[in-house]
Scaffold this active site. Sequence first.
Site, short mmCIF file in Angstrom:
data_model
loop_
_atom_site.label_atom_id
_atom_site.label_comp_id
_atom_site.label_asym_id
_atom_site.label_seq_id
_atom_site.Cartn_x
_atom_site.Cartn_y
_atom_site.Cartn_z
CG HIS A 1 59.50 82.26 19.44
ND1 HIS A 1 60.64 81.51 19.27
CD2 HIS A 1 58.48 81.39 19.40
CE1 HIS A 1 60.32 80.23 19.13
NE2 HIS A 1 59.00 80.13 19.22
CG HIS B 1 53.97 80.78 20.36
ND1 HIS B 1 53.85 80.37 19.05
CD2 HIS B 1 55.09 80.19 20.83
CE1 HIS B 1 54.86 79.55 18.76
NE2 HIS B 1 55.63 79.43 19.81
P1 5GP Z 1 58.21 77.12 18.62
O1 5GP Z 1 57.77 75.75 18.15
O2 5GP Z 1 59.72 77.24 18.54
O3 5GP Z 1 57.67 77.54 19.95
O4 5GP Z 1 57.57 78.13 17.59
C1 5GP Z 1 58.13 78.42 16.35
C2 5GP Z 1 57.05 79.06 15.54
O5 5GP Z 1 57.67 79.70 14.44
C3 5GP Z 1 56.04 78.07 14.97
O6 5GP Z 1 54.75 78.37 15.47
C4 5GP Z 1 56.15 78.26 13.47
O7 5GP Z 1 54.92 78.22 12.81
C5 5GP Z 1 56.80 79.62 13.36
N1 5GP Z 1 57.59 79.78 12.12
C6 5GP Z 1 58.51 78.91 11.64
N2 5GP Z 1 59.05 79.41 10.50
C7 5GP Z 1 58.45 80.61 10.28
C8 5GP Z 1 58.60 81.60 9.26
O8 5GP Z 1 59.37 81.46 8.32
N3 5GP Z 1 57.82 82.71 9.36
C9 5GP Z 1 56.95 82.89 10.41
N4 5GP Z 1 56.24 84.01 10.41
N5 5GP Z 1 56.80 81.98 11.38
C10 5GP Z 1 57.54 80.86 11.33
#
Ligand code: 5GP
Length: 140
Positions: free
Chosen positions: A99, A101
């Site tokens: 993903h 951001h």
């Molecule tokens: P990462 O840390 O892997 O770059 O980002 C994962 C993102 O997923 C985090 O910013 C977190 O807030 C988001 N996230 C985790 N669980 C959920 C969820 O159930 N729904 C949504 N919309 N975002 C989520």
Amino acid sequence: MENCIFCKIMAREIPGHVLYEDEHVLVFLDISQTTKGHTLIVPKAHRTDVFEMAPEEMAQVFSIAPKIATALQKTFNCTGMNIVNNNGSSAGQTVFHYHVHLIPRYNRDEFGIRFINNMEDYDSSDLAALKENIVQNLEA
Ligand code: 5GP
Ligand code: ZN
């Protein structure tokens, strides 16, 4: 993929605030709202990280980024935007479905990405050696 939270949002098994969807990507609000409007662009195909992404899948994710970024800017009048992607837990990845951001930035907000400057540790010959090693792997 089983037990993947983003695949579950994709399948509407758990709720998500979806902003945009097409054949290849789903775009929805990040639950954490690091800043107001914090949004994720997610490929529909389950890929763990950049190392699993095909070039065309990457193009599908990033080709929608300007449209989403512009809508966020119009909506929230943000003054800047960070576009960030974490790959691997050492890089801060916590959800192992690729993903990107989109993090709107506002004057005096508290989000911070800081690039450390280690220039003093690398002279030109050090950088040339790094480059040689990387280029060998690019050509392999
Ligand atoms: P990462 O840390 O892997 O770059 O980002 C994962 C993102 O997923 C985090 O910013 C977190 O807030 C988001 N996230 C985790 N669980 C959920 C969820 O159930 N729904 C949504 N919309 N975002 C989520
Ligand atoms: Zn997934």
